[in-house]
Design an enzyme around this catalytic site. Structure first.
Site, PDB file in Angstrom:
ATOM      1  N   LYS A  52    -101.503 -25.922  -4.558  1.00  0.00           N
ATOM      2  CA  LYS A  52    -101.517 -26.365  -3.163  1.00  0.00           C
ATOM      3  C   LYS A  52    -100.182 -26.078  -2.492  1.00  0.00           C
ATOM      4  O   LYS A  52    -100.123 -25.596  -1.349  1.00  0.00           O
ATOM      5  CB  LYS A  52    -101.822 -27.865  -3.088  1.00  0.00           C
ATOM      6  CG  LYS A  52    -103.245 -28.247  -3.435  1.00  0.00           C
ATOM      7  CD  LYS A  52    -103.407 -29.762  -3.501  1.00  0.00           C
ATOM      8  CE  LYS A  52    -104.836 -30.138  -3.869  1.00  0.00           C
ATOM      9  NZ  LYS A  52    -105.021 -31.571  -4.086  1.00  0.00           N
ATOM     10  N   GLN A  96    -103.093 -37.089  -5.107  1.00  0.00           N
ATOM     11  CA  GLN A  96    -103.899 -36.404  -6.115  1.00  0.00           C
ATOM     12  C   GLN A  96    -104.602 -37.407  -7.031  1.00  0.00           C
ATOM     13  O   GLN A  96    -103.976 -38.330  -7.556  1.00  0.00           O
ATOM     14  CB  GLN A  96    -103.002 -35.470  -6.952  1.00  0.00           C
ATOM     15  CG  GLN A  96    -103.726 -34.632  -7.962  1.00  0.00           C
ATOM     16  CD  GLN A  96    -104.657 -33.615  -7.319  1.00  0.00           C
ATOM     17  OE1 GLN A  96    -104.358 -33.064  -6.272  1.00  0.00           O
ATOM     18  NE2 GLN A  96    -105.786 -33.369  -7.947  1.00  0.00           N
ATOM     19  N   ASP A 119    -107.682 -35.149   3.052  1.00  0.00           N
ATOM     20  CA  ASP A 119    -108.634 -35.115   1.940  1.00  0.00           C
ATOM     21  C   ASP A 119    -110.002 -35.637   2.356  1.00  0.00           C
ATOM     22  O   ASP A 119    -110.992 -35.453   1.650  1.00  0.00           O
ATOM     23  CB  ASP A 119    -108.099 -35.961   0.774  1.00  0.00           C
ATOM     24  CG  ASP A 119    -107.910 -35.149  -0.496  1.00  0.00           C
ATOM     25  OD1 ASP A 119    -108.347 -33.982  -0.526  1.00  0.00           O
ATOM     26  OD2 ASP A 119    -107.324 -35.675  -1.450  1.00  0.00           O
TER      27      ASP A 119
END
Length: 286
Positions: A52, A96, A119
């Site tokens: 990422k 994450q 997200d």
């Protein structure tokens, strides 16, 4: 049978984002910013976070990575999120998953400003997505929808079976397909006679983390199979939830693993971060 090339499509999306970021910098003097938080020492998560970070840099997006050890408390993590919520350089915040067991995932995700929730996991964005309103969409299902669009795979009126009901893939995937006027059946690990559902499906999206669960004899001729699963076998080989060799003789379209849905996730995350930057500009321009 046509392979759905997620790697090539993701590269195309990343280039589109890079061009838009450059335009935003030149015209508005705004640099999109993304912060990623990694708690613990999960190797797969670390690899993903690094990917990422590199993708952000290549697209011209400002990127921060906050690495915390597994002893980090929930309070410490919430303090970091609050700091990032208030940081004007950051348009997107991503924690994450999975988090260590002593940290409550729901509390952490709800602490992220919904306007920075790239997200798409905050209840605010989940609710808007289900209601078919503008929202940040979870990157993996968003990527699958982009694949359908790219390859002109129509959804309206199609029978679609989603295998898997996780908050990250299965549930949002079903919502997006319903919004696209598909007829959606959601199956899970407790579904009886899974094949009776998949044999009636025009499209199957599978995301359960069980290698080779979906076989060719479970599909009707010409079915589209989207394999979101990624599993590492004892041999070290990566494979999907669909038995690729067995399914390819029945499918009209099929995603490979690796190289199918996986690369799309990061591409769509970058798109969400760019969108957040445009929304910031819109708020600041009022």
């Amino acid at each position: 049978m046509t392979l759905l090339d997620g790697k090539a499509l993701s590269d195309k999306i990343k280039e589109e984002v890079r061009v838009e970021v450059e335009k935003l910098k030149n015209e508005k003097n705004i640099t999109p910013g993304l912060a990623v938080v990694l708690v613990g020492d999960d190797a797969a998560s670390a690899t993903y976070v690094n990917s990422k970070h590199k993708s952000c840099e290549a697209a011209g997006i400002y990127s921060e990575v906050h690495t915390k050890d597994s002893s980090t408390t929930q309070e410490e993590l919430l303090e970091l999120i609050e700091k990032m919520n208030n940081d004007p350089k950051l348009d997107g915040i991503l924690v994450q998953l999975p988090l260590p067991k002593h940290i409550d995932t729901t509390t952490v995700l709800e602490a992220i400003n919904p306007l920075k929730d790239v997200d798409g996991f905050h209840p605010y964005n989940v609710g808007r997505m289900v209601s078919n309103l503008d929202a940040f969409l979870p990157a993996t299902p968003f990527g699958v929808m982009r694949m359908f669009e790219e390859y002109n795979i129509g959804l309206s009126g199609k029978n679609v079976v989603v295998i898997g009901s996780s908050d990250i893939v299965g549930k949002p995937m079903a919502s997006l397909l319903i919004n696209a006027k598909a007829t959606v059946t959601v199956c899970n690990s407790r579904t009886k006679d899974l094949a009776s559902h998949t044999k009636a499906a025009d499209i199957v999206v599978i995301a359960v983390g069980v290698p080779h669960l979906l076989k060719g004899d479970m599909l009707k001729e010409g079915a589209v199979v989207i394999d979101v699963g990624i599993n590492r076998l004892d041999t070290g080989k990566l494979t999907g939830d669909a038995d690729f060799e067995d399914c390819k003789t029945k499918c009209s379209f099929l995603t490979p693993v690796p190289g199918g849905v996986g690369p799309m996730t990061i591409g769509m995350l970058l798109k969400n971060t760019l969108k957040a930057a445009y929304l910031r500009d819109k708020r600041e321009s009022k």
